[in-house]
Design a protein around this motif. Structure first.
Motif, PDB file in Angstrom:
ATOM      1  N   GLY A  81       5.960 -28.964   8.188  1.00  0.00           N
ATOM      2  CA  GLY A  81       7.015 -28.178   8.826  1.00  0.00           C
ATOM      3  C   GLY A  81       8.308 -28.061   8.029  1.00  0.00           C
ATOM      4  O   GLY A  81       9.260 -27.419   8.482  1.00  0.00           O
ATOM      5  N   ARG A  84       9.111 -24.415   6.787  1.00  0.00           N
ATOM      6  CA  ARG A  84       9.623 -23.606   7.905  1.00  0.00           C
ATOM      7  C   ARG A  84      11.093 -23.938   8.177  1.00  0.00           C
ATOM      8  O   ARG A  84      11.916 -23.037   8.378  1.00  0.00           O
ATOM      9  CB  ARG A  84       8.772 -23.882   9.150  1.00  0.00           C
ATOM     10  CG  ARG A  84       9.136 -23.081  10.354  1.00  0.00           C
ATOM     11  CD  ARG A  84       8.487 -23.657  11.590  1.00  0.00           C
ATOM     12  NE  ARG A  84       7.055 -23.418  11.659  1.00  0.00           N
ATOM     13  CZ  ARG A  84       6.506 -22.343  12.208  1.00  0.00           C
ATOM     14  NH1 ARG A  84       7.279 -21.388  12.701  1.00  0.00           N
ATOM     15  NH2 ARG A  84       5.202 -22.198  12.251  1.00  0.00           N
ATOM     16  N   ALA A  88      14.248 -21.411   7.844  1.00  0.00           N
ATOM     17  CA  ALA A  88      15.092 -21.224   9.037  1.00  0.00           C
ATOM     18  C   ALA A  88      16.564 -21.436   8.686  1.00  0.00           C
ATOM     19  O   ALA A  88      17.438 -20.717   9.182  1.00  0.00           O
ATOM     20  CB  ALA A  88      14.658 -22.182  10.147  1.00  0.00           C
ATOM     21  N   PHE A 112       4.706 -16.581   4.961  1.00  0.00           N
ATOM     22  CA  PHE A 112       5.880 -15.837   5.445  1.00  0.00           C
ATOM     23  C   PHE A 112       5.555 -15.039   6.711  1.00  0.00           C
ATOM     24  O   PHE A 112       6.407 -14.891   7.584  1.00  0.00           O
ATOM     25  CB  PHE A 112       6.451 -14.964   4.322  1.00  0.00           C
ATOM     26  CG  PHE A 112       7.228 -15.771   3.321  1.00  0.00           C
ATOM     27  CD1 PHE A 112       8.547 -16.121   3.551  1.00  0.00           C
ATOM     28  CD2 PHE A 112       6.617 -16.243   2.169  1.00  0.00           C
ATOM     29  CE1 PHE A 112       9.263 -16.901   2.653  1.00  0.00           C
ATOM     30  CE2 PHE A 112       7.324 -17.023   1.251  1.00  0.00           C
ATOM     31  CZ  PHE A 112       8.647 -17.348   1.498  1.00  0.00           C
ATOM     32  N   ARG A 114       3.515 -16.039   8.946  1.00  0.00           N
ATOM     33  CA  ARG A 114       3.470 -17.092   9.972  1.00  0.00           C
ATOM     34  C   ARG A 114       4.868 -17.389  10.516  1.00  0.00           C
ATOM     35  O   ARG A 114       5.022 -17.800  11.653  1.00  0.00           O
ATOM     36  CB  ARG A 114       2.888 -18.352   9.311  1.00  0.00           C
ATOM     37  CG  ARG A 114       2.499 -19.433  10.208  1.00  0.00           C
ATOM     38  CD  ARG A 114       1.058 -19.295  10.686  1.00  0.00           C
ATOM     39  NE  ARG A 114       0.821 -20.104  11.859  1.00  0.00           N
ATOM     40  CZ  ARG A 114       0.953 -19.673  13.115  1.00  0.00           C
ATOM     41  NH1 ARG A 114       1.298 -18.437  13.370  1.00  0.00           N
ATOM     42  NH2 ARG A 114       0.738 -20.485  14.122  1.00  0.00           N
ATOM     43  N   ILE A 115       5.887 -17.197   9.655  1.00  0.00           N
ATOM     44  CA  ILE A 115       7.239 -17.537  10.106  1.00  0.00           C
ATOM     45  C   ILE A 115       8.090 -16.281  10.363  1.00  0.00           C
ATOM     46  O   ILE A 115       9.312 -16.344  10.327  1.00  0.00           O
ATOM     47  CB  ILE A 115       7.942 -18.509   9.124  1.00  0.00           C
ATOM     48  CG1 ILE A 115       8.056 -17.919   7.727  1.00  0.00           C
ATOM     49  CG2 ILE A 115       7.211 -19.850   9.068  1.00  0.00           C
ATOM     50  CD1 ILE A 115       8.910 -18.761   6.785  1.00  0.00           C
ATOM     51  N   GLY A 116       7.420 -15.165  10.626  1.00  0.00           N
ATOM     52  CA  GLY A 116       8.126 -14.010  11.173  1.00  0.00           C
ATOM     53  C   GLY A 116       8.504 -12.891  10.219  1.00  0.00           C
ATOM     54  O   GLY A 116       9.172 -11.938  10.622  1.00  0.00           O
ATOM     55  N   LYS A 149      12.352  -9.463   6.677  1.00  0.00           N
ATOM     56  CA  LYS A 149      12.668  -9.895   8.037  1.00  0.00           C
ATOM     57  C   LYS A 149      14.039  -9.347   8.410  1.00  0.00           C
ATOM     58  O   LYS A 149      14.996  -9.497   7.647  1.00  0.00           O
ATOM     59  CB  LYS A 149      12.660 -11.425   8.124  1.00  0.00           C
ATOM     60  CG  LYS A 149      12.845 -11.939   9.542  1.00  0.00           C
ATOM     61  CD  LYS A 149      12.448 -13.393   9.662  1.00  0.00           C
ATOM     62  CE  LYS A 149      12.821 -14.001  10.997  1.00  0.00           C
ATOM     63  NZ  LYS A 149      12.399 -13.246  12.171  1.00  0.00           N
TER      64      LYS A 149
END
Ligand SMILES: CC(C)(COP(=O)(O)OP(=O)(O)OC[C@H]1O[C@@H](n2cnc3c(N)ncnc32)[C@H](O)[C@@H]1OP(=O)(O)O)[C@@H](O)C(=O)NCCC(=O)NCCS
Length: 155
Positions: A81, A84, A88, A112, A114-116, A149
């Motif tokens: 994690g 991520r 963030a 990427f 996976r994290i939006g 994003k």
């Protein structure tokens, strides 16, 4: 357990070592030490009792566009994690700056997504996004995927 924070200048050499290991494996673009010091404020690091174990940079290109780059987590800590958390932190900084969009070029688009982030046609990115291409060992045969994003605007 470690924490994500802005780096100290005394940590840049350790950050470069992590970056260089990943660059040697063809996962990221290497950065020279002078460039890393000049752009020290781009970075967040993940630090634990053993020192710097991860890094990411948010590099501003244009009034409304920044790049997430130089993302590396120490090999033995991957999958827990930290990557991520680092992205963030970069996105939170983009939000604070009221940056509209953040993009990345990567060989691991699945991470990427996976994290939006969502895939974007690279032709939609402005020329400034290609600033590093000439110094990239992959040039001109780039096999990286561009992802974008949108950053929610601070209220
Ligand atoms: C990419 C990297 C930073 C990810 O860091 P990490 O701490 O292992 O990632 P996380 O544990 O935070 O993973 C977040 C999610 O992405 C997924 N994921 C992680 N690595 C992935 C990969 N290589 N491909 C696809 N998905 C991946 C995880 O399974 C997790 O999904 P979940 O939410 O379903 O559990 C790390 O693997 C790394 O340093 N790789 C080498 C350098 C590199 O490739 N950098 C990216 C250059 S653009």
């Amino acid at each position: 357990m470690g924490m994500v924070r802005k780096p100290k200048l005394t940590e840049i050499v350790a950050m470069k070592q992590l970056l260089d290991q990943a660059a040697a494996a063809g996962q990221v673009l290497s950065r020279d030490l002078a460039e890393m010091f000049e752009n020290a404020r781009d970075f967040h690091v993940y630090v634990d009792n053993n020192g710097v174990a991860g890094l990411v940079a948010l590099h501003i290109d244009l009034i409304d566009l920044a790049e997430v780059r130089s993302l590396v987590v120490r090999e033995n800590l991957r999958g827990s994690g930290i990557g991520r958390l680092l992205v963030a932190a970069a996105l939170e900084e983009a939000h604070q700056l009221e940056m509209a969009r953040v993009y990345t070029f990567t060989r691991i688009p699945a991470f990427f997504r996976r994290i939006g982030f969502t895939d974007v046609d690279r032709a939609e990115l402005p020329y400034k996004a290609f600033k590093d291409c000439l110094k990239c060992p992959l040039f001109p045969g780039c096999d990286e995927t561009a992802l974008l994003k949108e950053v929610r605007i601070a209220s």
